[in-house]
Design a protein around this motif. Sequence first.
Motif, PDB file in Angstrom:
ATOM      1  N   UNK A  25      40.761  -5.447  57.337  1.00 56.54           N
ATOM      2  CA  UNK A  25      40.663  -4.770  56.029  1.00 56.54           C
ATOM      3  C   UNK A  25      41.778  -3.746  55.862  1.00 56.54           C
ATOM      4  N   UNK A  26      42.116  -3.030  56.942  1.00 58.36           N
ATOM      5  CA  UNK A  26      43.217  -2.063  56.874  1.00 58.36           C
ATOM      6  C   UNK A  26      44.538  -2.778  56.600  1.00 58.36           C
ATOM      7  N   UNK A  27      44.727  -3.930  57.246  1.00 59.68           N
ATOM      8  CA  UNK A  27      45.974  -4.682  57.059  1.00 59.68           C
ATOM      9  C   UNK A  27      46.091  -5.221  55.634  1.00 59.68           C
ATOM     10  N   UNK A  28      44.975  -5.600  55.035  1.00 61.44           N
ATOM     11  CA  UNK A  28      45.002  -6.151  53.669  1.00 61.44           C
ATOM     12  C   UNK A  28      45.470  -5.127  52.640  1.00 61.44           C
ATOM     13  N   UNK A  29      45.324  -3.859  52.930  1.00 62.57           N
ATOM     14  CA  UNK A  29      45.776  -2.827  51.987  1.00 62.57           C
ATOM     15  C   UNK A  29      47.286  -2.855  51.775  1.00 62.57           C
ATOM     16  N   UNK A  30      48.016  -3.386  52.739  1.00 67.14           N
ATOM     17  CA  UNK A  30      49.477  -3.403  52.659  1.00 67.14           C
ATOM     18  C   UNK A  30      50.027  -4.684  52.033  1.00 67.14           C
ATOM     19  N   UNK A  31      49.192  -5.642  51.745  1.00 65.30           N
ATOM     20  CA  UNK A  31      49.657  -6.917  51.203  1.00 65.30           C
ATOM     21  C   UNK A  31      50.344  -6.758  49.845  1.00 65.30           C
ATOM     22  N   UNK A  32      49.762  -6.044  48.867  1.00 70.55           N
ATOM     23  CA  UNK A  32      50.463  -5.939  47.573  1.00 70.55           C
ATOM     24  C   UNK A  32      51.842  -5.306  47.680  1.00 70.55           C
ATOM     25  N   UNK A  33      51.977  -4.256  48.469  1.00 68.26           N
ATOM     26  CA  UNK A  33      53.286  -3.615  48.629  1.00 68.26           C
ATOM     27  C   UNK A  33      54.270  -4.548  49.320  1.00 68.26           C
ATOM     28  N   UNK A  34      53.802  -5.293  50.303  1.00 65.25           N
ATOM     29  CA  UNK A  34      54.687  -6.221  51.020  1.00 65.25           C
ATOM     30  C   UNK A  34      55.157  -7.353  50.115  1.00 65.25           C
ATOM     31  N   UNK A  35      54.256  -7.888  49.316  1.00 66.56           N
ATOM     32  CA  UNK A  35      54.626  -8.979  48.410  1.00 66.56           C
ATOM     33  C   UNK A  35      55.591  -8.476  47.345  1.00 66.56           C
ATOM     34  N   UNK A  36      55.306  -7.322  46.761  1.00 61.89           N
ATOM     35  CA  UNK A  36      56.199  -6.769  45.749  1.00 61.89           C
ATOM     36  C   UNK A  36      57.576  -6.482  46.338  1.00 61.89           C
ATOM     37  N   UNK A  37      57.614  -5.921  47.535  1.00 61.40           N
ATOM     38  CA  UNK A  37      58.898  -5.643  48.186  1.00 61.40           C
ATOM     39  C   UNK A  37      59.686  -6.917  48.432  1.00 61.40           C
ATOM     40  N   UNK A  38      59.017  -7.959  48.874  1.00 64.51           N
ATOM     41  CA  UNK A  38      59.706  -9.228  49.122  1.00 64.51           C
ATOM     42  C   UNK A  38      60.288  -9.806  47.838  1.00 64.51           C
ATOM     43  N   UNK A  39      59.547  -9.733  46.757  1.00 63.71           N
ATOM     44  CA  UNK A  39      60.039 -10.262  45.478  1.00 63.71           C
ATOM     45  C   UNK A  39      61.209  -9.440  44.955  1.00 63.71           C
ATOM     46  N   UNK A  40      61.075  -8.123  45.022  1.00 61.70           N
ATOM     47  CA  UNK A  40      62.124  -7.249  44.502  1.00 61.70           C
ATOM     48  C   UNK A  40      63.390  -7.362  45.337  1.00 61.70           C
ATOM     49  N   UNK A  41      63.260  -7.354  46.658  1.00 55.69           N
ATOM     50  CA  UNK A  41      64.442  -7.433  47.525  1.00 55.69           C
ATOM     51  C   UNK A  41      65.211  -8.727  47.306  1.00 55.69           C
ATOM     52  N   UNK A  42      64.510  -9.818  47.154  1.00 61.11           N
ATOM     53  CA  UNK A  42      65.189 -11.093  46.899  1.00 61.11           C
ATOM     54  C   UNK A  42      65.924 -11.050  45.564  1.00 61.11           C
ATOM     55  N   UNK A  43      65.290 -10.471  44.565  1.00 62.90           N
ATOM     56  CA  UNK A  43      65.931 -10.385  43.249  1.00 62.90           C
ATOM     57  C   UNK A  43      67.147  -9.458  43.277  1.00 62.90           C
TER      58      UNK A  43
END
Length: 108
Positions: A38-56
């Motif tokens: 559950x603690x790890x799931x809290x970081x999923x939105x930030x990680x996904x957004x970072x991956x999308x933004x960095x690629x762009x």
Amino acid sequence: MSELMIWTTILLAGVVTFCLRYSFIGYAHRMQTPEWFRRALRYVPAAVLSALVCKALVYYGATLQLTLSNERLLAAVVAAGVAWRTKNVLWTTVTGMLALWALQALGL
């Protein structure tokens, strides 16, 4: 392909997508998950957004653009500086967009 077949395909794809996503949301309260998960799931939105933004930021089409002529990357550096200094999402977003528009207008 007929118009009816196209709309049926779109509708079925939407229903399948909804059911898959709802299965995790609708039944999550019934699942017993470990605390570390559950603690790890809290970081999923930030990680996904970072991956999308960095690629762009660093790719234009299929080409890696790590040069000073990449306006998006330069604007991101400006926005990162504002974020670090102010810790304000609104100011970071506004400054980043203004920097991007200014750099694109200058044609650097």
